[in-house]
Structure formats: C-alpha cells, structure tokens
Design a protein around this motif. Structure first.
Motif, PDB file in Angstrom:
ATOM      1  N   LYS A  16       0.825  -1.193   0.000  1.00  0.00           N
ATOM      2  CA  LYS A  16       0.000   0.000   0.000  1.00  0.00           C
ATOM      3  C   LYS A  16       0.867   1.253   0.000  1.00  0.00           C
ATOM      4  O   LYS A  16       0.541   2.224  -0.641  1.00  0.00           O
ATOM      5  CB  LYS A  16      -0.925  -0.018   1.204  1.00  0.00           C
ATOM      6  CG  LYS A  16      -1.920  -1.157   1.155  1.00  0.00           C
ATOM      7  CD  LYS A  16      -2.742  -1.222   2.403  1.00  0.00           C
ATOM      8  CE  LYS A  16      -3.637  -2.439   2.341  1.00  0.00           C
ATOM      9  NZ  LYS A  16      -4.436  -2.620   3.504  1.00  0.00           N
ATOM     10  N   PHE A  17       1.957   1.205   0.742  1.00  0.00           N
ATOM     11  CA  PHE A  17       2.848   2.361   0.770  1.00  0.00           C
ATOM     12  C   PHE A  17       3.493   2.579  -0.585  1.00  0.00           C
ATOM     13  O   PHE A  17       3.638   3.699  -1.043  1.00  0.00           O
ATOM     14  CB  PHE A  17       3.951   2.168   1.817  1.00  0.00           C
ATOM     15  CG  PHE A  17       3.503   2.381   3.218  1.00  0.00           C
ATOM     16  CD1 PHE A  17       3.254   3.650   3.690  1.00  0.00           C
ATOM     17  CD2 PHE A  17       3.325   1.315   4.063  1.00  0.00           C
ATOM     18  CE1 PHE A  17       2.841   3.863   4.979  1.00  0.00           C
ATOM     19  CE2 PHE A  17       2.910   1.514   5.356  1.00  0.00           C
ATOM     20  CZ  PHE A  17       2.664   2.786   5.817  1.00  0.00           C
ATOM     21  N   ARG A  18       3.908   1.496  -1.204  1.00  0.00           N
ATOM     22  CA  ARG A  18       4.683   1.611  -2.441  1.00  0.00           C
ATOM     23  C   ARG A  18       3.881   2.298  -3.548  1.00  0.00           C
ATOM     24  O   ARG A  18       4.406   3.119  -4.280  1.00  0.00           O
ATOM     25  CB  ARG A  18       5.157   0.238  -2.869  1.00  0.00           C
ATOM     26  CG  ARG A  18       6.182  -0.321  -1.922  1.00  0.00           C
ATOM     27  CD  ARG A  18       6.493  -1.782  -2.224  1.00  0.00           C
ATOM     28  NE  ARG A  18       7.409  -2.306  -1.245  1.00  0.00           N
ATOM     29  CZ  ARG A  18       7.040  -2.837  -0.085  1.00  0.00           C
ATOM     30  NH1 ARG A  18       5.783  -2.898   0.243  1.00  0.00           N
ATOM     31  NH2 ARG A  18       7.939  -3.291   0.761  1.00  0.00           N
ATOM     32  N   TRP A  19       2.610   1.940  -3.691  1.00  0.00           N
ATOM     33  CA  TRP A  19       1.788   2.553  -4.733  1.00  0.00           C
ATOM     34  C   TRP A  19       1.608   4.046  -4.459  1.00  0.00           C
ATOM     35  O   TRP A  19       1.728   4.860  -5.355  1.00  0.00           O
ATOM     36  CB  TRP A  19       0.415   1.871  -4.803  1.00  0.00           C
ATOM     37  CG  TRP A  19       0.418   0.615  -5.592  1.00  0.00           C
ATOM     38  CD1 TRP A  19       0.351   0.503  -6.953  1.00  0.00           C
ATOM     39  CD2 TRP A  19       0.515  -0.709  -5.095  1.00  0.00           C
ATOM     40  NE1 TRP A  19       0.396  -0.809  -7.322  1.00  0.00           N
ATOM     41  CE2 TRP A  19       0.494  -1.581  -6.193  1.00  0.00           C
ATOM     42  CE3 TRP A  19       0.614  -1.258  -3.822  1.00  0.00           C
ATOM     43  CZ2 TRP A  19       0.557  -2.956  -6.060  1.00  0.00           C
ATOM     44  CZ3 TRP A  19       0.685  -2.631  -3.704  1.00  0.00           C
ATOM     45  CH2 TRP A  19       0.657  -3.458  -4.808  1.00  0.00           C
ATOM     46  N   TYR A  20       1.288   4.348  -3.212  1.00  0.00           N
ATOM     47  CA  TYR A  20       1.024   5.739  -2.867  1.00  0.00           C
ATOM     48  C   TYR A  20       2.269   6.606  -3.043  1.00  0.00           C
ATOM     49  O   TYR A  20       2.204   7.693  -3.617  1.00  0.00           O
ATOM     50  CB  TYR A  20       0.499   5.821  -1.426  1.00  0.00           C
ATOM     51  CG  TYR A  20       0.202   7.227  -0.988  1.00  0.00           C
ATOM     52  CD1 TYR A  20      -0.800   7.966  -1.604  1.00  0.00           C
ATOM     53  CD2 TYR A  20       0.929   7.816   0.039  1.00  0.00           C
ATOM     54  CE1 TYR A  20      -1.067   9.269  -1.211  1.00  0.00           C
ATOM     55  CE2 TYR A  20       0.662   9.105   0.442  1.00  0.00           C
ATOM     56  CZ  TYR A  20      -0.335   9.829  -0.184  1.00  0.00           C
ATOM     57  OH  TYR A  20      -0.596  11.098   0.204  1.00  0.00           O
ATOM     58  N   VAL A  21       3.407   6.122  -2.562  1.00  0.00           N
ATOM     59  CA  VAL A  21       4.642   6.898  -2.670  1.00  0.00           C
ATOM     60  C   VAL A  21       5.035   7.057  -4.134  1.00  0.00           C
ATOM     61  O   VAL A  21       5.418   8.144  -4.571  1.00  0.00           O
ATOM     62  CB  VAL A  21       5.777   6.232  -1.857  1.00  0.00           C
ATOM     63  CG1 VAL A  21       7.096   6.921  -2.113  1.00  0.00           C
ATOM     64  CG2 VAL A  21       5.444   6.260  -0.383  1.00  0.00           C
ATOM     65  N   ARG A  22       4.922   5.999  -4.920  1.00  0.00           N
ATOM     66  CA  ARG A  22       5.269   6.067  -6.345  1.00  0.00           C
ATOM     67  C   ARG A  22       4.380   7.081  -7.061  1.00  0.00           C
ATOM     68  O   ARG A  22       4.855   7.921  -7.819  1.00  0.00           O
ATOM     69  CB  ARG A  22       5.137   4.698  -6.988  1.00  0.00           C
ATOM     70  CG  ARG A  22       5.538   4.685  -8.452  1.00  0.00           C
ATOM     71  CD  ARG A  22       5.433   3.267  -9.026  1.00  0.00           C
ATOM     72  NE  ARG A  22       6.019   3.203 -10.339  1.00  0.00           N
ATOM     73  CZ  ARG A  22       5.348   3.412 -11.470  1.00  0.00           C
ATOM     74  NH1 ARG A  22       4.060   3.697 -11.430  1.00  0.00           N
ATOM     75  NH2 ARG A  22       5.954   3.342 -12.630  1.00  0.00           N
ATOM     76  N   ASP A  23       3.075   7.012  -6.807  1.00  0.00           N
ATOM     77  CA  ASP A  23       2.148   7.948  -7.451  1.00  0.00           C
ATOM     78  C   ASP A  23       2.429   9.390  -7.035  1.00  0.00           C
ATOM     79  O   ASP A  23       2.405  10.300  -7.864  1.00  0.00           O
ATOM     80  CB  ASP A  23       0.695   7.586  -7.119  1.00  0.00           C
ATOM     81  CG  ASP A  23       0.248   6.306  -7.796  1.00  0.00           C
ATOM     82  OD1 ASP A  23       0.938   5.845  -8.742  1.00  0.00           O
ATOM     83  OD2 ASP A  23      -0.781   5.749  -7.382  1.00  0.00           O
ATOM     84  N   SER A  24       2.703   9.606  -5.756  1.00  0.00           N
ATOM     85  CA  SER A  24       3.017  10.963  -5.281  1.00  0.00           C
ATOM     86  C   SER A  24       4.297  11.483  -5.909  1.00  0.00           C
ATOM     87  O   SER A  24       4.374  12.641  -6.319  1.00  0.00           O
ATOM     88  CB  SER A  24       3.169  10.973  -3.761  1.00  0.00           C
ATOM     89  OG  SER A  24       1.960  10.689  -3.141  1.00  0.00           O
ATOM     90  N   PHE A  25       5.287  10.627  -5.995  1.00  0.00           N
ATOM     91  CA  PHE A  25       6.571  11.044  -6.544  1.00  0.00           C
ATOM     92  C   PHE A  25       6.461  11.343  -8.037  1.00  0.00           C
ATOM     93  O   PHE A  25       6.963  12.352  -8.526  1.00  0.00           O
ATOM     94  CB  PHE A  25       7.620   9.956  -6.285  1.00  0.00           C
ATOM     95  CG  PHE A  25       9.015  10.407  -6.547  1.00  0.00           C
ATOM     96  CD1 PHE A  25       9.692  11.196  -5.632  1.00  0.00           C
ATOM     97  CD2 PHE A  25       9.657  10.053  -7.710  1.00  0.00           C
ATOM     98  CE1 PHE A  25      10.978  11.621  -5.869  1.00  0.00           C
ATOM     99  CE2 PHE A  25      10.953  10.467  -7.962  1.00  0.00           C
ATOM    100  CZ  PHE A  25      11.611  11.258  -7.039  1.00  0.00           C
ATOM    101  N   LEU A  26       5.780  10.468  -8.779  1.00  0.00           N
ATOM    102  CA  LEU A  26       5.666  10.661 -10.227  1.00  0.00           C
ATOM    103  C   LEU A  26       4.742  11.814 -10.605  1.00  0.00           C
ATOM    104  O   LEU A  26       4.871  12.388 -11.685  1.00  0.00           O
ATOM    105  CB  LEU A  26       5.200   9.371 -10.900  1.00  0.00           C
ATOM    106  CG  LEU A  26       6.214   8.216 -10.879  1.00  0.00           C
ATOM    107  CD1 LEU A  26       5.615   6.970 -11.521  1.00  0.00           C
ATOM    108  CD2 LEU A  26       7.505   8.615 -11.572  1.00  0.00           C
ATOM    109  N   VAL A  70       5.210  -1.029  -9.366  1.00  0.00           N
ATOM    110  CA  VAL A  70       5.316  -1.654  -8.052  1.00  0.00           C
ATOM    111  C   VAL A  70       5.346  -3.175  -8.120  1.00  0.00           C
ATOM    112  O   VAL A  70       6.210  -3.811  -7.512  1.00  0.00           O
ATOM    113  CB  VAL A  70       4.169  -1.175  -7.135  1.00  0.00           C
ATOM    114  CG1 VAL A  70       4.197  -1.891  -5.806  1.00  0.00           C
ATOM    115  CG2 VAL A  70       4.276   0.323  -6.919  1.00  0.00           C
ATOM    116  N   LEU A  71       4.432  -3.792  -8.842  1.00  0.00           N
ATOM    117  CA  LEU A  71       4.360  -5.253  -8.827  1.00  0.00           C
ATOM    118  C   LEU A  71       5.612  -5.907  -9.401  1.00  0.00           C
ATOM    119  O   LEU A  71       6.167  -6.831  -8.807  1.00  0.00           O
ATOM    120  CB  LEU A  71       3.117  -5.735  -9.578  1.00  0.00           C
ATOM    121  CG  LEU A  71       1.800  -5.441  -8.889  1.00  0.00           C
ATOM    122  CD1 LEU A  71       0.640  -5.902  -9.743  1.00  0.00           C
ATOM    123  CD2 LEU A  71       1.753  -6.105  -7.529  1.00  0.00           C
TER     124      LEU A  71
END
Length: 168
Positions: free
Chosen positions: A1-11, A50-51
């Motif tokens: 859950k963290f990985r998706w959110y952080v990736r989306d925020s960063f990108l 992420v996956l």
C-alpha cells in the motif's frame, strides 16, 4: 500500500509524501517500517512499477544473500571456493525466502543482506580496520532491529484482527 502511494506521489511531482491517508485511517509515511521510499530499491519501483519491482527486488536481495553467504563461508570458515559456491546456492534454493514472500513478509527479505554485512565485518577485523568493524557491526544490529520491528508490527496487526478491542 505504501509503495503505490509513494510512487504515485513522486511521479505526479508532489515528491515524497509525509502522510499516507490510505492505510489505517492515516499514518506517517516516512516513519513507517514498511515504507521503502528512502531505500535504494525505490528506484526499481519508479522504473518498473510496483508489482514487477517487488519481484526484481526479491531476486536482487536473494542474489545479494547468496553472494554474502558464499563470501562469508569462504572467508570465515576457510572452505574451498567450490564449497563456498554450494553454500551460496544452498541459501538461494532454501525455501525460507519464498515462504516469507508468499505470506506477505516482503520486508524480511532485507535480512538477506546480513551475510554481506557480516562478511564486511570479518574482512574489516582481518585487515585491522579500526573503524570499519564497529560501523559494520552497528549496521548489522540496525538491520536486525528492522527485522524485529517488522515482526512486532505484524504481530500487532494480527492481534488487532483477532481481538479488535485488545489493544485499546
């Protein structure tokens, strides 16, 4: 859950988020043990998604563990290079890492770098590096603490699921 959110925020240009509103009603993102946004492996999440990045990270950590076991057994146990390769292969083929991933304990794969850190510790003491050994030992203890923290977090989550009012 963290990985998706952080990736989306960063990108999206927002940078690293300080807060993750999508997990347990909101948690500090950078302070959570499952948040890997400051990890060098976050780069794989940005590049591959992420996956697929989780699979790439698992393979890289497994390879690092195998190399670390081989180097450590060669240096510390003073066995032949062939026997050291067998120990590294044994680590790679053991069922511990896949079993951890299968039940959702992805973060515990980071314990696979401990043999590399221990190899550095042995090398530092053999070569007489005065500061190298304590620094590597401190790193080893921090990695072990991260594994223990992950275990405590998972245990608390399981207790909350089993007895929702037990931890109130």
């Amino acid at each position: 859950k963290f990985r998706w959110y952080v990736r989306d925020s960063f990108l999206s240009g927002e940078g690293f988020p300080n807060w993750n509103p999508y997990l347990e009603g909101g948690l500090p993102a950078l302070a959570h043990p499952s948040d890997g946004s400051l990890s060098p492996f976050f780069l794989t999440h940005l590049l591959f998604g992420v996956l697929f990045a989780l699979k790439v990270d698992a393979v890289l950590l497994l390879v690092a563990g195998s190399i670390g076991v081989a180097l450590l057994s060669r240096t510390w146990l003073r066995i032949s290079p062939e026997a050291a390769m067998v120990t590294g292969l044994g680590y790679a083929l053991a069922g511990w890492s896949p079993s951890r991933v299968a039940v959702g304990f992805y973060e515990s794969l980071w314990l696979g770098v401990l043999p590399l850190v221990m190899y550095g510790l042995v090398l530092a003491t053999q070569r007489g590096w005065a500061l190298g050994a304590p620094i590597l030992l401190a790193t080893t203890l921090l990695l072990a603490a991260a594994g223990a923290e992950d275990w405590v977090q998972r245990t608390n989550e399981q207790m909350e699921q089993a007895w929702p009012s037990a931890l109130d």
